[in-house]
Design a protein around this motif. Structure first.
Motif, short mmCIF file in Angstrom:
data_model
loop_
_atom_site.label_atom_id
_atom_site.label_comp_id
_atom_site.label_asym_id
_atom_site.label_seq_id
_atom_site.Cartn_x
_atom_site.Cartn_y
_atom_site.Cartn_z
N GLY A 233 -23.47 6.38 3.43
CA GLY A 233 -22.54 7.27 2.74
C GLY A 233 -22.63 7.25 1.23
O GLY A 233 -21.75 7.82 0.55
N VAL A 234 -23.65 6.62 0.66
CA VAL A 234 -23.80 6.57 -0.79
C VAL A 234 -24.35 7.90 -1.30
O VAL A 234 -25.37 8.38 -0.80
CB VAL A 234 -24.74 5.42 -1.20
CG1 VAL A 234 -24.96 5.43 -2.71
CG2 VAL A 234 -24.17 4.08 -0.77
N ARG A 235 -23.67 8.50 -2.24
CA ARG A 235 -24.14 9.75 -2.86
C ARG A 235 -25.09 9.38 -4.01
O ARG A 235 -24.66 9.11 -5.14
CB ARG A 235 -22.96 10.56 -3.35
CG ARG A 235 -21.99 10.96 -2.24
CD ARG A 235 -20.72 11.57 -2.78
NE ARG A 235 -20.98 12.79 -3.51
CZ ARG A 235 -20.03 13.51 -4.14
NH1 ARG A 235 -18.76 13.08 -4.12
NH2 ARG A 235 -20.34 14.61 -4.78
N LEU A 236 -26.38 9.33 -3.69
CA LEU A 236 -27.36 8.78 -4.63
C LEU A 236 -27.41 9.54 -5.95
O LEU A 236 -27.50 8.94 -7.02
CB LEU A 236 -28.75 8.78 -3.98
CG LEU A 236 -28.95 7.79 -2.82
CD1 LEU A 236 -30.36 7.88 -2.29
CD2 LEU A 236 -28.65 6.38 -3.28
N GLY A 237 -27.35 10.87 -5.89
CA GLY A 237 -27.42 11.64 -7.12
C GLY A 237 -26.26 11.33 -8.06
O GLY A 237 -26.46 11.11 -9.27
#
Length: 338
Positions: A233-237
């Protein structure tokens, strides 16, 4: 990581943090006592001139050196965690090359005429260096066409650093009068730190540290790989953007106030990881404290070794940091061959 192991790492991390803070306090007292005339220990018997030197020159210089080192140590920990590369340093995305170019352009274009000197006094070399840092990072992000690809960001940072460095060399060749000032900036100095710079660096340190700690769980997830982090669930951007802004702000502020001091941001996280294996929340805090202690110790050595003359603090950090990394490489080579 199991709950038992996590507890063990916390028990190892917090005593280390307390030790670093205690060592920093002792180093700060020693930094106040060390000057061009040697050690000043009998502080109660000082005249007005000596008290002014103590509290208006040595104290802000020592405190500012610790804060600048803490900013660089924090930036190094963010960079190495974000790019998953233990050799990454805060100057990776063209920030140092941009700061150097900003100072060179301001000296060359504004420093030769009366009107230019007025603008230079308003902007200051610190402002020019900070704007140059933002320019270098922005160019790297533009060349990378976003934040999606880590390798592309790294390559863009290398290219921007080389190109801006070449432009700076051309500016210096065209205007040799700025060479001496540029040399002082490149070697790094803590001689001109005052209370306004300390206030600024302290505010930036608190802001950058708060942002980095907020993203520490995302950095922990990134150690498992980008695909795994996304699946968690990590929003990399968004994480990359926030962390790049945080370390660019911290690096730009430190470079603007003290010049390009080498190895602190690279060595501080290495030292912490060798002493304590914990989460990024612990690593970020410990790296900031270790970076502050390293730069303060180097500043004390730069004043003390050849007193009353001073060595550039960047030379001391380069010798100590380079020696540490060479020793680390030699030690790892021996372990592999054993």
């Amino acid at each position: 990581m199991s709950a038992e192991r996590h507890t063990l790492t916390r028990l190892r991390a917090w005593p280390l943090l307390a030790g670093l803070l205690l060592a920093s306090g002792l180093a700060l007292l020693f930094g106040i006592a060390v000057g061009s005339t040697g050690l000043t220990l009998a502080w109660q018997d000082l005249d007005d001139m000596q008290r002014q030197i103590l509290w208006e020159i040595r104290l802000p210089r020592s405190t500012g050196a610790w804060l600048a080192g803490a900013l660089l140590g924090l930036s190094g920990a963010i960079t190495q965690g974000l790019f998953r590369n233990p050799l990454a340093d805060p100057y990776l995305l063209g920030s140092a090359a941009g700061a150097r170019l900003g100072v060179a352009l301001s000296l060359s274009l504004l420093g030769t005429t009366p009107a230019g000197m007025q603008w230079l006094q308003r902007l200051g070399l610190t402002g020019a260096a900070f704007l140059g840092t933002l320019m270098g990072v922005s160019l790297a992000l533009a060349m990378a066409r976003g934040l999606e690809h880590t390798l592309r960001l790294l390559l863009a940072g290398v290219v921007v650093g080389v190109v801006l460095g070449a432009v700076t060399d051309l500016v210096t060749l065209a205007d040799p009068d700025i060479l001496r000032t540029m040399q002082a900036f490149v070697l790094g100095t803590t001689s001109f730190l005052g209370w306004p710079a300390i206030t600024l660096m302290a505010l930036v340190l608190m802001l950058s540290l708060a942002v980095a700690l907020g993203a520490s769980e995302a950095l922990d997830a990134l150690t498992l790989g980008e695909a795994t982090a996304q699946s968690l669930g990590v929003r990399l951007g968004l994480v990359r953007l926030v962390l790049i802004i945080a370390f660019a702000l911290a690096t730009g502020t430190a470079v603007a106030q003290t010049g390009m001091i080498a190895f602190v941001g690279l060595v501080a996280p290495h030292l912490v990881r060798n002493l304590c294996h914990g989460s990024h929340r612990q690593l970020l805090l410990l790296s900031a404290c270790a970076g502050g202690l390293l730069l303060l110790a180097a500043d004390i050595l730069s004043r003390w070794l050849l007193a009353p003359q001073e060595l550039p603090v960047g030379v001391i950090t380069a010798i100590l940091g380079g020696g540490y990394l060479l020793r680390l490489m030699h030690k790892r080579k021996q372990v592999r061959s054993a």
